[in-house]
Design an enzyme around this catalytic site. Sequence first.
Site, PDB file in Angstrom:
ATOM      1  N   THR A   1      32.065  73.763  55.432  1.00 44.92           N
ATOM      2  CA  THR A   1      32.819  73.644  56.689  1.00 44.92           C
ATOM      3  C   THR A   1      31.865  73.178  57.770  1.00 44.92           C
ATOM      4  O   THR A   1      30.950  73.907  58.153  1.00 44.92           O
ATOM      5  CB  THR A   1      33.441  74.992  57.090  1.00 44.92           C
ATOM      6  OG1 THR A   1      34.468  75.319  56.154  1.00 44.92           O
ATOM      7  CG2 THR A   1      34.092  74.903  58.485  1.00 44.92           C
TER       8      THR A   1
ATOM      9  N   LYS B   1      41.098  72.780  58.632  1.00 41.99           N
ATOM     10  CA  LYS B   1      40.281  73.980  58.414  1.00 41.99           C
ATOM     11  C   LYS B   1      39.993  74.678  59.743  1.00 41.99           C
ATOM     12  O   LYS B   1      40.062  75.910  59.847  1.00 41.99           O
ATOM     13  CB  LYS B   1      38.962  73.588  57.727  1.00 41.99           C
ATOM     14  CG  LYS B   1      37.965  74.734  57.555  1.00 41.99           C
ATOM     15  CD  LYS B   1      38.427  75.754  56.539  1.00 41.99           C
ATOM     16  CE  LYS B   1      37.628  77.046  56.566  1.00 41.99           C
ATOM     17  NZ  LYS B   1      36.299  76.953  55.962  1.00 41.99           N
TER      18      LYS B   1
ATOM     19  N   LYS C   1      31.253  80.238  64.892  1.00 44.59           N
ATOM     20  CA  LYS C   1      30.975  78.800  64.753  1.00 44.59           C
ATOM     21  C   LYS C   1      32.282  78.018  64.678  1.00 44.59           C
ATOM     22  O   LYS C   1      32.469  77.002  65.355  1.00 44.59           O
ATOM     23  CB  LYS C   1      30.139  78.555  63.484  1.00 44.59           C
ATOM     24  CG  LYS C   1      29.799  77.103  63.212  1.00 44.59           C
ATOM     25  CD  LYS C   1      29.220  76.895  61.785  1.00 44.59           C
ATOM     26  CE  LYS C   1      30.315  77.053  60.719  1.00 44.59           C
ATOM     27  NZ  LYS C   1      29.993  76.497  59.391  1.00 44.59           N
TER      28      LYS C   1
END
Lengths: 285, 285, 285, 285
Positions: free
Chosen positions: A95, A170, A238
């Site tokens: 990711t 995502k 994050k």
Amino acid sequence: MKLGFIGLGIMGSAVANNLLKSGFRLNIYNRSRKKVKDLTSDDYEFLDNPKLVAQNSDIIFMMLSNDEACENVVSSNNGLLEGLSSNKIVVNFSTVSSYYSQKLCNEVNKKNALFLEAPVVGSKIPAQNAALIILCAGDKKAYEAANPYFEKLSKRVFYLDAVPNASYLKIVNNQVMGITMQALAEGLHLAKKLNLDLNVVLDLLNSGAFANSMFDLKGKNILNNDYNVHFPYEHMQKDLGFAVKLAEDKKAFCPALSIVNEIYKKGLSSYSKEDMCAIFEALNS
Amino acid sequence: MKLGFIGLGIMGSAVANNLLKSGFRLNIYNRSRKKVKDLTSDDYEFLDNPKLVAQNSDIIFMMLSNDEACENVVSSNNGLLEGLSSNKIVVNFSTVSSYYSQKLCNEVNKKNALFLEAPVVGSKIPAQNAALIILCAGDKKAYEAANPYFEKLSKRVFYLDAVPNASYLKIVNNQVMGITMQALAEGLHLAKKLNLDLNVVLDLLNSGAFANSMFDLKGKNILNNDYNVHFPYEHMQKDLGFAVKLAEDKKAFCPALSIVNEIYKKGLSSYSKEDMCAIFEALNS
Amino acid sequence: MKLGFIGLGIMGSAVANNLLKSGFRLNIYNRSRKKVKDLTSDDYEFLDNPKLVAQNSDIIFMMLSNDEACENVVSSNNGLLEGLSSNKIVVNFSTVSSYYSQKLCNEVNKKNALFLEAPVVGSKIPAQNAALIILCAGDKKAYEAANPYFEKLSKRVFYLDAVPNASYLKIVNNQVMGITMQALAEGLHLAKKLNLDLNVVLDLLNSGAFANSMFDLKGKNILNNDYNVHFPYEHMQKDLGFAVKLAEDKKAFCPALSIVNEIYKKGLSSYSKEDMCAIFEALNS
Amino acid sequence: MKLGFIGLGIMGSAVANNLLKSGFRLNIYNRSRKKVKDLTSDDYEFLDNPKLVAQNSDIIFMMLSNDEACENVVSSNNGLLEGLSSNKIVVNFSTVSSYYSQKLCNEVNKKNALFLEAPVVGSKIPAQNAALIILCAGDKKAYEAANPYFEKLSKRVFYLDAVPNASYLKIVNNQVMGITMQALAEGLHLAKKLNLDLNVVLDLLNSGAFANSMFDLKGKNILNNDYNVHFPYEHMQKDLGFAVKLAEDKKAFCPALSIVNEIYKKGLSSYSKEDMCAIFEALNS
């Protein structure tokens, strides 16, 4: 098809093991060689650098923790880019920010190689159980070539056309997850201040229309002060930060996201390596 | 035991019907008499004011929309308080502020009558299906007397000792619901700005660890621009406002709650009578 | 020293006129030639592209509205970079993101030219009155060479060593300005809902410890529904967005900034071209 | 006119001293008698309870720290209400919630006495220098009677008609102050994370359009880690909380207020007794 695999962290080794278990031989690279101890089969070759993995494989899978780790693997001396050539396929399970994913796609394509971004939904246990959800975007032919391997790793695959759509999806998924987690944490925090029995509160939350398995799992862990990491706090932050930047660039109005990200940031110095549900502690401290 | 029932709104008439269906006769009062058309049995007597209901019943159930509506029924001329006497039981199903619930409890107790606050979780359909969750606090003997009736209306009853614990728990529940709803709305909002296919986004959200039936239902409604009311937007805001005031009084740290409440307030002028999921529209407009 | 000047917007033409007024001749470029009508002297030469300006000048000043406008001037065909050579000095008065300013610095330095970022504090009137505050960072010798010109434009110059410190300081300044503006707007908004006389409210705010000339000016304009642009709403939002991204990268905890930025974003579709104080309207609508 | 004065805290003793200095004799009550040591004249009589003060005075001034302290003085045994009678005037300088001020007004009026709410703007130093700003609402004739005394205490008096308009205005004033303070604190916080010289940052903030004496004073104190109390952190939070509740009741949209209040709440356990500018520390810790 010869397969390469780069990155043997918690997620990477679980995924690599599922490929090995399915009978595929892997060319492997990891920054630290000793991580091969986590592999459950000997049917691999450990190579000295990403360039060698690229040269000796048709499809190269990467699973790393963030933009910087990917950039190191890709662009260093003896990095992945140096080993790429026409028609090789790079699949990035990491990711990363959508900006970096687009940049990586461009660089791979300049080598006439094909690129798929394929971030996964699910953490350690689904990775081990081949029950991930894979979000994939990029070249359609590359997707068709990679899909048989995806099926060994996942319970579901979404194909979303062009990069960085999978990164986008995502990020949206984790935005929703982060705010939903915050809903639970703030509810339990207020309940505690009201001297309610938190077990009863959790019981109720698990009985209604928005009951979900994350509330059940994380709620129990919070009540037990169990912050052992499934999905790291710092990764949650994050991903929220990625969403904040996207919302800024697209002028999307996301006030809850913004404020939840701030609260996650506030707790970074204390809870970064614990589970994301340590946000409950961040509210109290 | 003679039963009284006050309030024939959407929720009230559904609950009253379940009592009638179970074979109980009801003394009924509603501000507008014509609402008796929603009753599915004739086994009731409509009385002219709340005082008469109190005088002629052992247990009086109330289901009204907010503090003001309750106060009108309770404290007006010929109001409920005037008809109370020793050992009568008042059960308030309405969701009111915890401050008001405590005040109402005190006033009922002054008449030597017993009080139960019993806010419910669940909206129209669960009310009709006798599948509500009842959160009850107040006198233990009153609870034991009322419980056989609760069982005709609900799939589950929580008993929480003293008033206003049930109000507190209801407010915490709706705090978590409101923020969770916002998580979905902001996710879909950002996804739209990113030009993602919202059906795919919803499909993914319904597949992961935090998938829940509210996301499924409200998500589909949002994608269909269907804001027909199940739980009114203005009630969602009202309950978030209760939580904000409690958090202030208890010095609880609830930043997401605070900001979600602000956003709900912002949309009140446009969406108050629509479903709570119209918060999605409030983000866009 | 031969001077170049690129950008004749509201700010740029005011600054260029102050240089002309001080007796300096300018090589000028602007996307649209007709903007030279705003110049108050004929002592300039209009050139066909930024490259020519760079070739014919020792110091090239730029004052443009954002990153994209700068990038167009710098990197297009016949852009600024093509005309640079050793020891020429590029001074960028534009407020750009710190990321872009660093990138621009690097590109200029690759040509062995020198770079100064020099964003200004102050809008149209101070620009016309040579009363700007200049925040400057970059090569010290370049600063010494440019400073005599800065003195013709400003009441004060801050020198902050390396790029992007001046960008950083400008962003912090506007972060504080944006939140302070929001303080006024929300105060007036609540006061209006409380049916207070807003003139009295403003009178009080102008009497206390935090009285400031922005409150006085913007307050009066808000009460007069006068949103004629001094500092554009969209620029205020742009700068808040820069601050949000910096806060993300540095993990700074800035909840008020984050939420004020969201509110500014929300109003972009209605108020982008009005003055920043239209945020008051954004709260009401 | 015989004058009573209740409350000898930091603010109260400063105000009482200015009345004594102007030659007025005072009937005084304070919970702890030893606080009379702070009085600079002997021209007073200390009475045993608020009832005696009310009985022996025509105008009774109160300056206490919050709703609870006022309620104790007013409604206890031998409290103020017991000593009131027709035409006596109660002036409350304390900053209390608008709800409580209205209630207090009603109770005083029931005794046929007159009530003025008169919260002040300004802290210790302005109180000592008779430079407060008094916000006054209530009976017009009472105002005319009290005004000669107000003039000995203040540089300015606002009269705002009916209660609780003065409370409202005080709350709006402190709402704006709290958010403006937060603007400074977050700016300095981000600047620190950017490794800027905070003295330079403060210098710039003190040079622009929104420069104000609070930024100058509090900024210097923050840079010196000097959190000695001028205006207590917990009072700032209390007033923000009042504003939040008013915004809820009036459905005003105040997102920055809401979030700033949350941050102030978060720091209560560490900074409640320090100066309000300790909010800077709350961002870091």
